[in-house]
Design an enzyme around this catalytic site. Structure first.
Site, PDB file in Angstrom:
ATOM      1  N   ARG A   1      30.988  11.605 -11.714  1.00 16.30           N
ATOM      2  CA  ARG A   1      31.645  11.804 -12.125  1.00 16.30           C
ATOM      3  C   ARG A   1      31.947  12.963 -11.157  1.00 16.30           C
ATOM      4  O   ARG A   1      31.251  13.726 -10.475  1.00 16.30           O
ATOM      5  CB  ARG A   1      32.196  11.615 -13.167  1.00 16.30           C
TER       6      ARG A   1
ATOM      7  N   GLU B   1      36.233  18.671 -27.999  1.00 14.58           N
ATOM      8  CA  GLU B   1      34.030  17.678 -27.935  1.00 14.58           C
ATOM      9  C   GLU B   1      34.514  18.387 -28.894  1.00 14.58           C
ATOM     10  O   GLU B   1      33.368  19.110 -28.585  1.00 14.58           O
ATOM     11  CB  GLU B   1      34.207  17.175 -27.033  1.00 14.58           C
TER      12      GLU B   1
ATOM     13  N   TRP C   1      22.326  12.169 -21.863  1.00 17.10           N
ATOM     14  CA  TRP C   1      22.433  10.873 -20.557  1.00 17.10           C
ATOM     15  C   TRP C   1      20.929  10.035 -20.572  1.00 17.10           C
ATOM     16  O   TRP C   1      21.370   9.137 -19.590  1.00 17.10           O
ATOM     17  CB  TRP C   1      23.246  11.736 -19.213  1.00 17.10           C
TER      18      TRP C   1
ATOM     19  N   CYS D   1      31.820  22.385  -2.936  1.00 16.44           N
ATOM     20  CA  CYS D   1      31.776  21.310  -1.097  1.00 16.44           C
ATOM     21  C   CYS D   1      32.046  22.283  -0.340  1.00 16.44           C
ATOM     22  O   CYS D   1      32.215  23.726  -0.739  1.00 16.44           O
ATOM     23  CB  CYS D   1      33.446  21.105  -1.965  1.00 16.44           C
TER      24      CYS D   1
ATOM     25  N   GLU E   1      35.872  19.460 -17.759  1.00 16.58           N
ATOM     26  CA  GLU E   1      35.295  20.164 -17.775  1.00 16.58           C
ATOM     27  C   GLU E   1      35.275  20.997 -16.274  1.00 16.58           C
ATOM     28  O   GLU E   1      34.759  20.530 -15.824  1.00 16.58           O
ATOM     29  CB  GLU E   1      33.960  19.972 -18.181  1.00 16.58           C
TER      30      GLU E   1
ATOM     31  N   CYS F   1      36.662  16.739  -3.556  1.00 13.24           N
ATOM     32  CA  CYS F   1      36.502  17.944  -2.875  1.00 13.24           C
ATOM     33  C   CYS F   1      38.154  18.671  -3.156  1.00 13.24           C
ATOM     34  O   CYS F   1      38.781  18.027  -3.933  1.00 13.24           O
ATOM     35  CB  CYS F   1      36.356  18.079  -1.556  1.00 13.24           C
TER      36      CYS F   1
ATOM     37  N   CYS G   1      32.801  21.271   2.512  1.00 13.94           N
ATOM     38  CA  CYS G   1      33.082  20.336   4.095  1.00 13.94           C
ATOM     39  C   CYS G   1      33.838  21.638   5.073  1.00 13.94           C
ATOM     40  O   CYS G   1      34.961  22.844   4.395  1.00 13.94           O
ATOM     41  CB  CYS G   1      33.998  19.463   3.407  1.00 13.94           C
TER      42      CYS G   1
ATOM     43  N   GLU H   1      26.287   7.092 -20.595  1.00 12.49           N
ATOM     44  CA  GLU H   1      26.754   7.805 -22.022  1.00 12.49           C
ATOM     45  C   GLU H   1      26.302   7.681 -23.228  1.00 12.49           C
ATOM     46  O   GLU H   1      27.156   7.290 -24.845  1.00 12.49           O
ATOM     47  CB  GLU H   1      27.684   8.854 -22.234  1.00 12.49           C
ATOM     48  N   GLN H   2      25.216   5.639 -22.792  1.00  7.57           N
ATOM     49  CA  GLN H   2      25.333   5.166 -23.936  1.00  7.57           C
ATOM     50  C   GLN H   2      24.263   6.279 -25.498  1.00  7.57           C
ATOM     51  O   GLN H   2      24.360   5.109 -26.029  1.00  7.57           O
ATOM     52  CB  GLN H   2      24.117   4.388 -23.803  1.00  7.57           C
TER      53      GLN H   2
ATOM     54  N   CYS I   1      37.136  23.264   3.311  1.00  3.87           N
ATOM     55  CA  CYS I   1      36.960  23.734   1.934  1.00  3.87           C
ATOM     56  C   CYS I   1      36.795  25.584   2.847  1.00  3.87           C
ATOM     57  O   CYS I   1      37.360  26.544   2.919  1.00  3.87           O
ATOM     58  CB  CYS I   1      35.898  23.630   1.214  1.00  3.87           C
TER      59      CYS I   1
HETATM   60  C1  GLA Z   1      31.353  16.381 -21.430  1.00  5.83           C
HETATM   61  C2  GLA Z   1      32.527  15.586 -21.180  1.00  5.83           C
HETATM   62  C3  GLA Z   1      32.233  14.105 -21.927  1.00  5.83           C
HETATM   63  C4  GLA Z   1      31.312  13.324 -22.712  1.00  5.83           C
HETATM   64  C5  GLA Z   1      30.840  14.818 -22.798  1.00  5.83           C
HETATM   65  C6  GLA Z   1      28.970  13.660 -23.095  1.00  5.83           C
HETATM   66  O1  GLA Z   1      31.591  17.372 -23.054  1.00  5.83           O
HETATM   67  O2  GLA Z   1      33.814  16.097 -21.347  1.00  5.83           O
HETATM   68  O3  GLA Z   1      34.013  13.372 -21.178  1.00  5.83           O
HETATM   69  O4  GLA Z   1      30.843  13.394 -20.887  1.00  5.83           O
HETATM   70  O5  GLA Z   1      30.241  15.838 -22.306  1.00  5.83           O
HETATM   71  O6  GLA Z   1      28.286  14.320 -21.920  1.00  5.83           O
HETATM   72 ZN    ZN Z   2      35.874  20.089   0.482  1.00  2.00          ZN
END
Ligand code: GLA
Ligand code: ZN
Length: 668
Positions: free
Chosen positions: A103, A306, A314, A148, A142, A107, A150, A354-355, A153
């Site tokens: 995730r 959160e 992870w 990046c 977050e 860029c 490139c 994130e299991q 940039c």
């Molecule tokens: C971050 C993210 C969430 C999740 C948690 C746990 O805080 O914002 O989406 O991924 O970490 O990894």
């Molecule tokens: Zn870039």
């Protein structure tokens, strides 16, 4: 008062949604955060949108009186984006594009990515503007993703520098490019100063970049600006189409790749992600400090969007919150000004990376202990809601929290272990132990409302800020500052003045020489006057010559006899402390802080036993005293008698007993 969970209906069969919503309602929840990474579910094919599933999930939630915060889903680009527009993938310092699939792959200057982000934001905003239970938006996730490097940039960075400096001569002068023959003769020669192999991190993190420190600082500023600009593009659309919804973002507490003051400017309130449960249980100074930083970004209450719900990880996972800990963690944030509380996550996912990041419900989906603890907390919050309304923290003590100094220290720590946050924590933790609330403020904040201002490791000291500090003290304030403060100017050049530069008269000292100490070298510090006992100087010493200042602590080494370890100076109507050492013992800082509070006339509301946190939320004619026991022992805390404890409804005597992880809220 909003309390709830981060919910991913797209991970579960539709017939489960009803079960989840019912369980949430039974827990006393009234909010969820949705769609955080669901871009491909909403735009499976470029330009064609599918919101039916989310409409249905929202309708189910609504039946159970649950509101929703929707996320712009741009932290994970769909695979089709990467395939169709490969330039959207960030380029690593090795010159390769990120392989799509985790995730935060993008860029931020990619024109295609910015357009695609605007399109999905616009589509979501127009679709959900009138959905009755949608109340707000979280931008992306977050911010502070990959660096990046490139060509786009780099060119954008060059443009940003041109906007900032106007002419190349000015840039060369301000960045000190006469050193090592680094003078630029055209804008196009300017490079991104990231060390190869530096991974996703910025200069100064991980492998150190040894580029020009002034260029590194500007790069860091630029990188921050990129994220802020990306968010601003989304917020503009959300404001236009959803004027009744709030906009927030999930900040990361003590995370400093971005200037969070800037990121917060476009939002209604700050939210943050709090994960304090990793190692063996300890006093949560870190989450307290992070909460104060978060409250300081907009100088107002914030949300936890959160909140720790179970063991996280992870690959491998950490420890499980012990009985009472989930509730205790939530109360700590409430005590620091959290007005919303959302647990991450609702149910532990059976698939994906994130299991093992555990939610309130396990993989089995049953409402077990963690769920019950959250439910108890939610119900108690409801009970407190009317007393809490309109309250926040009003501190007499401020700490300057400065991203530019954080970056400068990261780029060039000066002495090897210099870490801004460690410096901050030496004083912060002492204030916590003293039971005193702290506001974290930017260097340009109006300081006149505070009695004591602590400014640790303020490496970057523009003349304007030095003047503010000086005016603050001369008009009666108490300032405490320390090692490496004021060494640099705003372009990360060393000031060409004898230290402490413009603060010389304020502090009543001169520092002509200083040194770092290796791990084998320690010096004894001897308390004088109001500091009692002997301590140990490690890592660094300023050779501080007192001029008008009194010596609060001295050295007993032969070569440091004429120098002071800590000083106190009357200046105008105020007082300024300087600490030119790093002491190994926290008790040294407890004494300094006690003396500073005394000079400033700040008296803690009570003297807490170690591990019990004290905080006060107040508003018009209201004052709530929060006590949070971070230890696994029962604690007895002296409190004002004859007051009502709101959770039990009992009237206080002159002390209160807190169980393991116990909390109390006393109406003063
Ligand atoms: C971050 C993210 C969430 C999740 C948690 C746990 O805080 O914002 O989406 O991924 O970490 O990894
Ligand atoms: Zn870039």
């Amino acid at each position: 008062m909003y309390v709830g969970a981060d919910y991913y209906p797209e991970h579960w069969p539709r017939d489960r949604w009803r079960v989840d919503a019912k369980l949430m309602q039974e827990a006393g929840f009234n909010v969820v955060r949705l769609a955080e990474f669901a871009w491909v579910n909403m735009e499976p094919i470029e330009g064609s949108f599918e919101f039916d599933w989310l409409d249905e999930a929202l309708a189910v939630l609504r039946k159970h009186d649950i509101s929703a915060i929707l996320c712009t889903p741009t932290a994970v680009m769909p695979a089709w984006v990467a395939r169709k527009y490969p330039g959207t993938l960030a380029m690593t310092p090795n010159g390769q594009r990120i392989v799509w699939g985790v995730r935060k792959n993008n860029c931020f200057t990619s024109g295609a990515y910015r357009l695609l982000s605007e399109r999905i934001t616009r589509a979501m905003a127009s679709h959900f503007a009138d959905t009755p239970n949608v109340i707000g938006w979280q931008t992306d996730n977050e911010f502070g993703g990959p660096v990046c490097v490139c060509d786009t940039c780099r060119a954008d960075f060059q443009d940003w520098l041109r906007d900032k400096y106007g002419t190349l001569d000015e840039l060369n002068r301000r960045l000190g490019t006469h050193f090592w023959g680094h003078k630029y003769t055209t804008w196009g020669e300017i490079q991104i100063p990231v060390a190869p192999g530096n991974g996703w991190r910025l200069a100064g993190r991980g492998r150190l970049s040894t580029h020009n420190p002034s260029l590194c600082l500007d790069w860091q500023r630029y990188y921050s600006h990129l994220n802020v600009r990306f968010q601003r593009d989304q917020v503009r659309i959300l404001r236009e189409l959803c004027p009744n919804h709030f906009c927030t973002h999930n900040f990361m507490g003590i995370f400093s790749d971005l200037n969070y003051y800037h990121l917060a400017e476009d939002l209604d309130h700050v939210s943050w992600d709090n994960y304090p449960v990793w190692h063996k249980p300890s006093i949560s100074y870190g989450s307290a400090a992070a909460a104060d930083v978060m409250r300081g970004l907009k100088r107002k209450n914030f949300w936890i969007i959160e909140q720790t719900a179970g063991p996280g990880g992870w690959s491998s996972f950490g420890r499980n919150p012990r009985p009472g800990e989930i509730r205790k963690i939530a109360y700590q944030q409430l005590a620091h000004g959290a007005d919303g509380q959302v647990w991450f996550r609702w149910r532990t996912c059976t698939a994906g990376r994130e299991q093992y990041w555990h939610g309130l419900l396990g993989h089995d989906g049953k409402p077990l202990r963690r769920y019950r603890e959250a439910a108890q907390t939610a119900k108690e919050y409801r009970k407190l809601a009317s007393d809490l309304a309109g309250t926040t923290i009003k501190a007499d003590v401020a700490m300057i929290y400065d991203y530019e100094s954080i970056w400068a220290v990261r780029i060039q720590p000066g002495f090897p272990d210099n870490d801004y946050h460690e410096a901050m924590r030496r004083y912060y933790d002492a204030l916590f132990r003293a039971g005193v609330s702290v506001d974290m403020v930017k260097p340009t904040e109006d300081l006149s409302q505070y009695r004591l201002v602590v400014a640790p490791d303020l490496n970057i000291l523009p003349d304007e800020v030095a003047k503010r500090l000086s005016d603050y003290v001369s008009s009666g304030g108490v300032l405490l500052t320390d090692c490496r403060t004021g060494v640099k100017d705003e372009t990360n050049l060393c000031h060409d003045r004898t230290l402490p530069g413009l603060l010389t008269d304020v502090l009543g000292i001169v520092i002509e020489e200083y040194e770092s100490l290796d791990d084998e070298t320690e010096h004894r510090i001897v308390g004088k006057q109001d500091i009692e006992g002997d301590y140990t100087a490690v890592k660094y010493v300023d050779w501080t010559t007192p001029q008008t200042a009194e010596v609060l602590a001295a050295f007993d080494q032969w070569h440091l006899q004429t120098f002071a370890a800590a000083t106190r100076n009357r200046f105008g109507k105020g007082t300024a402390y300087y600490v030119g050492v790093i002491a190994k013992e926290p008790a040294f800082y407890d004494q300094l802080i006690a003396d500073g509070l005394n000079t400033a006339g700040v008296s803690p509301i009570l003297a807490p036993p170690e591990g019990v946190e004290v905080s006060v939320r107040q508003g018009a004619n209201k004052k709530l005293l929060f006590l949070v026991n971070h230890t696994e022992q029962q604690q007895t805390v002296p409190v004002p008698s004859g007051k009502r404890e709101l959770l039990t409804g009992e009237t206080t005597t002159d002390s209160i007993a807190l169980d393991t992880y116990g909390v109390a809220v006393i109406k003063l």
